[in-house]
Write a protein that holds these residues in place. Structure first.
Motif, PDB file in Angstrom:
ATOM      1  N   GLU A 151       3.440  -0.712 -14.705  1.00 46.02           N
ATOM      2  CA  GLU A 151       2.246  -1.098 -15.460  1.00 46.02           C
ATOM      3  C   GLU A 151       0.947  -0.690 -14.756  1.00 46.02           C
ATOM      4  OE1 GLU A 151       3.347  -3.720 -12.516  1.00 46.02           O
ATOM      5  OE2 GLU A 151       4.475  -3.671 -14.404  1.00 46.02           O
ATOM      6  N   VAL A 152       0.976  -0.538 -13.428  1.00 49.38           N
ATOM      7  CA  VAL A 152      -0.234  -0.124 -12.715  1.00 49.38           C
ATOM      8  C   VAL A 152      -0.559   1.330 -13.049  1.00 49.38           C
ATOM      9  CG1 VAL A 152      -1.324   0.153 -10.459  1.00 49.38           C
ATOM     10  CG2 VAL A 152       0.212  -1.782 -10.865  1.00 49.38           C
ATOM     11  N   SER A 153       0.441   2.203 -12.959  1.00 51.01           N
ATOM     12  CA  SER A 153       0.242   3.609 -13.326  1.00 51.01           C
ATOM     13  C   SER A 153      -0.113   3.734 -14.803  1.00 51.01           C
ATOM     14  CB  SER A 153       1.506   4.420 -13.031  1.00 51.01           C
ATOM     15  OG  SER A 153       1.750   4.503 -11.640  1.00 51.01           O
ATOM     16  N   LEU A 154       0.571   2.957 -15.643  1.00 51.89           N
ATOM     17  CA  LEU A 154       0.299   3.007 -17.079  1.00 51.89           C
ATOM     18  C   LEU A 154      -1.163   2.691 -17.363  1.00 51.89           C
ATOM     19  CD1 LEU A 154       1.216   3.122 -20.070  1.00 51.89           C
ATOM     20  CD2 LEU A 154       1.740   0.670 -19.872  1.00 51.89           C
ATOM     21  N   ALA A 155      -1.682   1.625 -16.740  1.00 52.06           N
ATOM     22  CA  ALA A 155      -3.076   1.240 -16.970  1.00 52.06           C
ATOM     23  C   ALA A 155      -4.029   2.332 -16.540  1.00 52.06           C
ATOM     24  CB  ALA A 155      -3.383  -0.055 -16.224  1.00 52.06           C
ATOM     25  N   LEU A 156      -3.807   2.908 -15.371  1.00 47.07           N
ATOM     26  CA  LEU A 156      -4.690   3.948 -14.859  1.00 47.07           C
ATOM     27  C   LEU A 156      -4.666   5.192 -15.739  1.00 47.07           C
ATOM     28  CD1 LEU A 156      -3.908   3.600 -11.062  1.00 47.07           C
ATOM     29  CD2 LEU A 156      -6.146   3.241 -12.106  1.00 47.07           C
ATOM     30  N   VAL A 157      -3.472   5.625 -16.132  1.00 49.11           N
ATOM     31  CA  VAL A 157      -3.332   6.846 -16.931  1.00 49.11           C
ATOM     32  C   VAL A 157      -3.922   6.658 -18.322  1.00 49.11           C
ATOM     33  CG1 VAL A 157      -1.664   8.417 -17.992  1.00 49.11           C
ATOM     34  CG2 VAL A 157      -1.334   7.668 -15.622  1.00 49.11           C
ATOM     35  N   ALA A 158      -3.559   5.561 -18.977  1.00 51.21           N
ATOM     36  CA  ALA A 158      -4.070   5.310 -20.328  1.00 51.21           C
ATOM     37  C   ALA A 158      -5.579   5.118 -20.317  1.00 51.21           C
ATOM     38  CB  ALA A 158      -3.378   4.087 -20.926  1.00 51.21           C
ATOM     39  N   ASP A 159      -6.082   4.422 -19.323  1.00 51.94           N
ATOM     40  CA  ASP A 159      -7.521   4.183 -19.201  1.00 51.94           C
ATOM     41  C   ASP A 159      -8.265   5.502 -19.037  1.00 51.94           C
ATOM     42  OD1 ASP A 159     -10.041   3.038 -18.677  1.00 51.94           O
ATOM     43  OD2 ASP A 159      -9.161   1.380 -17.588  1.00 51.94           O
ATOM     44  N   ALA A 160      -7.787   6.341 -18.124  1.00 49.96           N
ATOM     45  CA  ALA A 160      -8.480   7.603 -17.842  1.00 49.96           C
ATOM     46  C   ALA A 160      -8.510   8.524 -19.062  1.00 49.96           C
ATOM     47  CB  ALA A 160      -7.819   8.301 -16.657  1.00 49.96           C
ATOM     48  N   TRP A 161      -7.370   8.721 -19.714  1.00 53.93           N
ATOM     49  CA  TRP A 161      -7.328   9.610 -20.882  1.00 53.93           C
ATOM     50  C   TRP A 161      -8.193   9.068 -22.027  1.00 53.93           C
ATOM     51  CZ3 TRP A 161      -6.251  14.458 -21.224  1.00 53.93           C
ATOM     52  CH2 TRP A 161      -5.304  15.047 -20.378  1.00 53.93           C
ATOM     53  N   SER A 162      -8.373   7.767 -22.077  1.00 52.08           N
ATOM     54  CA  SER A 162      -9.146   7.168 -23.177  1.00 52.08           C
ATOM     55  C   SER A 162     -10.639   7.093 -22.878  1.00 52.08           C
ATOM     56  CB  SER A 162      -8.602   5.768 -23.483  1.00 52.08           C
ATOM     57  OG  SER A 162      -7.248   5.827 -23.895  1.00 52.08           O
ATOM     58  N   GLY A 192       0.816  -1.207   0.000  1.00 51.76           N
ATOM     59  CA  GLY A 192       0.000   0.000   0.000  1.00 51.76           C
ATOM     60  C   GLY A 192       0.850   1.256   0.000  1.00 51.76           C
ATOM     61  N   ARG A 193       1.901   1.268   0.807  1.00 45.10           N
ATOM     62  CA  ARG A 193       2.805   2.435   0.818  1.00 45.10           C
ATOM     63  C   ARG A 193       3.480   2.607  -0.528  1.00 45.10           C
ATOM     64  NH1 ARG A 193       3.912   0.415   6.049  1.00 45.10           N
ATOM     65  NH2 ARG A 193       5.726  -0.737   5.264  1.00 45.10           N
ATOM     66  N   ASP A 194       3.823   1.495  -1.155  1.00 44.59           N
ATOM     67  CA  ASP A 194       4.501   1.537  -2.448  1.00 44.59           C
ATOM     68  C   ASP A 194       3.620   2.129  -3.537  1.00 44.59           C
ATOM     69  OD1 ASP A 194       6.604   1.026  -4.272  1.00 44.59           O
ATOM     70  OD2 ASP A 194       5.649  -0.840  -4.883  1.00 44.59           O
ATOM     71  N   ILE A 195       2.324   1.839  -3.493  1.00 42.86           N
ATOM     72  CA  ILE A 195       1.424   2.336  -4.543  1.00 42.86           C
ATOM     73  C   ILE A 195       0.701   3.618  -4.129  1.00 42.86           C
ATOM     74  CG2 ILE A 195       1.106   0.020  -5.477  1.00 42.86           C
ATOM     75  CD1 ILE A 195      -1.671  -0.018  -4.221  1.00 42.86           C
ATOM     76  N   GLN A 253       1.946  14.870 -25.370  1.00 44.84           N
ATOM     77  CA  GLN A 253       2.696  13.747 -24.805  1.00 44.84           C
ATOM     78  C   GLN A 253       2.470  13.719 -23.298  1.00 44.84           C
ATOM     79  OE1 GLN A 253       6.697  13.216 -26.145  1.00 44.84           O
ATOM     80  NE2 GLN A 253       7.272  11.893 -24.446  1.00 44.84           N
ATOM     81  N   ILE A 254       2.068  12.583 -22.799  1.00 43.24           N
ATOM     82  CA  ILE A 254       1.808  12.415 -21.370  1.00 43.24           C
ATOM     83  C   ILE A 254       3.137  12.307 -20.634  1.00 43.24           C
ATOM     84  CG2 ILE A 254       0.849  10.810 -19.667  1.00 43.24           C
ATOM     85  CD1 ILE A 254      -1.356  10.200 -21.729  1.00 43.24           C
ATOM     86  N   PRO A 255       3.266  12.989 -19.487  1.00 46.25           N
ATOM     87  CA  PRO A 255       4.523  12.923 -18.724  1.00 46.25           C
ATOM     88  C   PRO A 255       4.935  11.490 -18.422  1.00 46.25           C
ATOM     89  CG  PRO A 255       3.083  14.621 -17.834  1.00 46.25           C
ATOM     90  CD  PRO A 255       2.282  13.880 -18.869  1.00 46.25           C
ATOM     91  N   ALA A 256       6.218  11.304 -18.208  1.00 41.72           N
ATOM     92  CA  ALA A 256       6.781   9.965 -17.994  1.00 41.72           C
ATOM     93  C   ALA A 256       6.021   9.204 -16.916  1.00 41.72           C
ATOM     94  CB  ALA A 256       8.251  10.088 -17.610  1.00 41.72           C
ATOM     95  N   ILE A 257       5.709   7.958 -17.215  1.00 39.71           N
ATOM     96  CA  ILE A 257       5.003   7.099 -16.270  1.00 39.71           C
ATOM     97  C   ILE A 257       5.984   6.594 -15.215  1.00 39.71           C
ATOM     98  CG2 ILE A 257       3.735   4.936 -16.001  1.00 39.71           C
ATOM     99  CD1 ILE A 257       2.131   6.991 -17.478  1.00 39.71           C
ATOM    100  N   GLY A 258       5.562   6.641 -13.943  1.00 42.99           N
ATOM    101  CA  GLY A 258       6.395   6.086 -12.882  1.00 42.99           C
ATOM    102  C   GLY A 258       7.011   7.125 -11.983  1.00 42.99           C
ATOM    103  N   THR A 259       6.841   8.402 -12.307  1.00 44.14           N
ATOM    104  CA  THR A 259       7.393   9.441 -11.438  1.00 44.14           C
ATOM    105  C   THR A 259       6.524   9.656 -10.205  1.00 44.14           C
ATOM    106  OG1 THR A 259       6.226  11.156 -12.692  1.00 44.14           O
ATOM    107  CG2 THR A 259       8.465  10.629 -13.379  1.00 44.14           C
ATOM    108  N   ARG A 260       5.289   9.155 -10.248  1.00 45.64           N
ATOM    109  CA  ARG A 260       4.365   9.250  -9.117  1.00 45.64           C
ATOM    110  C   ARG A 260       3.798   7.873  -8.802  1.00 45.64           C
ATOM    111  NH1 ARG A 260       2.613  13.163  -5.763  1.00 45.64           N
ATOM    112  NH2 ARG A 260       0.545  13.611  -6.605  1.00 45.64           N
ATOM    113  N   GLN A 261       3.454   7.650  -7.540  1.00 46.69           N
ATOM    114  CA  GLN A 261       2.841   6.381  -7.169  1.00 46.69           C
ATOM    115  C   GLN A 261       1.512   6.220  -7.912  1.00 46.69           C
ATOM    116  OE1 GLN A 261       3.063   7.653  -3.029  1.00 46.69           O
ATOM    117  NE2 GLN A 261       4.031   5.692  -2.508  1.00 46.69           N
TER     118      GLN A 261
END
Length: 383
Positions: A288-299, A238-241, A338-346
């Motif tokens: 991949e968790v952040s990627l899924a959330l970001v790509a899903d939301a923008w789409s 939980g702390r990690d994400i 271009q979406i900012p780099a994935i992984g800079t935020r939990q």
């Protein structure tokens, strides 16, 4: 003369349609307020964890199954990525057929195996099977496989509208359950013996669990870790994400088809002159968790779509070993889309950042519209 009659008749029809649409819109309820629900009673929370405990292997094997032609991106990738972080389970992404899985509404990945190969390698079945929302609820291969896995003692977890697939397999008959708010009426109509439980993000009945909407993938994954390895292990992940609270509480009343939601869907769909494609750079080891959330939301804005890109056409491996196939082979993408780099935020904060960026790019109603689709409690539409 005749052409003018046709023209004005057409205008009249459009006008009548507009009036009818306006009347329909006014008949819908106003946007609901989100109320922070009370904590789940201690005994109930303990019962959920007890029901989710592994019953087969000391180190559980978890299979996430999907259709190749369209499986919900966040439902498929988020449980996988979070569970892999724990280090206490083995997790595999499966598909019904060989080849890549086209996720919805964005991303394309290569699964680790097919359900047939999984069966050959693990004849005693999985400990848990996670069932995402899919493009169809009645795929014969999926339904047969779920029944077989259930017969072998696997805990079947229907995430979001994946509950419809679980129900189609007959596994929710005469059981308590839930699903994404948008599909609840359909689920109850098709499966009248289902006992719907409101105000819970996760409902467990026997060896079947179901959840509310898409964003429930995060708390249900942490709940599984807690059931398998204890509270401390779940807290570490939980702390990690970026998530400190993941109990089953939920305000179901806050998620409903309402006037603002309908208007935003119609307005954004009609804005055909302003469609945007946002690029996400695929880099080795990205989250991949952040990627899924970001790509899903923008789409889900109905105004934009997220596409991945990489300088080479080969799949790029994520932090937890997901092989992601780029949508575009290019080293560059216009800076303004271009979406900012994935992984800079939990991951939990990455979703908040994305909703804020959607609000700034379009408006707050579009951000709320996306959050409602995700059934994201922190961004339920306020008064």
């Amino acid at each position: 003369m005749g052409s003018h009659v046709v023209l004005w008749s057409g205008v009249g029809v459009v006008g009548l349609c507009a009036v009818a649409a306006g009347a329909w819109m006014l008949s819908l309820p106003p946007k609901p307020a989100y109320v922070v629900p009370p904590p789940v009673p201690t005994e109930e929370a303990a019962a959920i964890l007890d029901a989710l405990k592994p019953s087969k292997r000391q180190r559980p094997l978890i299979a996430v199954v999907g259709l190749n032609d369209a499986t919900e991106a966040t439902d498929y990738l988020m449980p996988y990525g979070i569970l892999r972080r724990s280090g206490v389970v083995d997790v595999m992404l499966l598909a019904t057929e060989p080849g890549p899985v086209q996720l919805f509404p964005a991303l394309r990945v290569e699964p680790a195996s097919t359900i047939a190969a999984f069966d050959a390698a693990y004849p005693d079945g999985a400990d848990y099977v996670i069932v995402p929302a899919m493009s169809r609820d009645d795929d014969p291969a999926v339904l047969a496989w779920l029944k077989t896995q259930a017969d072998k003692g696997a805990m079947i977890v229907g995430v979001c509208a994946g509950a419809k697939v679980v129900a189609a397999a007959g596994l929710l008959d005469d059981r308590r359950g839930t699903t994404h708010w948008y599909y609840l009426k359909e689920l109850r109509r098709k499966h009248p013996t289902l006992q719907y439980v409101a105000d819970r993000r996760i409902v467990v009945d026997g060896r079947v669990a179901t959840t509310t909407g898409i964003s429930a993938s995060m708390p249900v994954a942490l709940t599984l870790i807690e059931a398998i390895a204890g509270r401390a292990a779940a807290e570490a992940v939980g702390r990690d994400i970026g998530m400190t609270d993941w109990d089953a509480r939920h305000d179901s009343r806050a998620f409903t088809f309402n006037r603002t939601f309908a208007w935003t869907a119609i307005r954004n769909t009609a804005a055909i002159w302003n469609r945007e494609q946002f690029g996400i750079a695929l880099t080795p080891g990205l989250d991949e968790v952040s990627l899924a959330l970001v790509a899903d939301a923008w789409s889900r804005t109905y105004r934009s779509r997220a596409l991945t890109f990489a300088p080479m056409g080969e799949p790029v491996e994520s932090r937890s070993g997901v092989r992601i196939v780029p949508d575009r082979v290019t080293a560059d993408w216009p800076a303004d889309t271009q979406i900012p780099a994935i992984g800079t935020r939990q991951p939990a904060h990455a979703l908040d950042d994305t909703l804020a960026a959607i609000s700034a790019r379009y408006d707050a109603s579009t951000s709320d519209f996306v959050a409602m689709q995700l059934e994201y409690p922190a961004h339920a539409i306020p008064e």
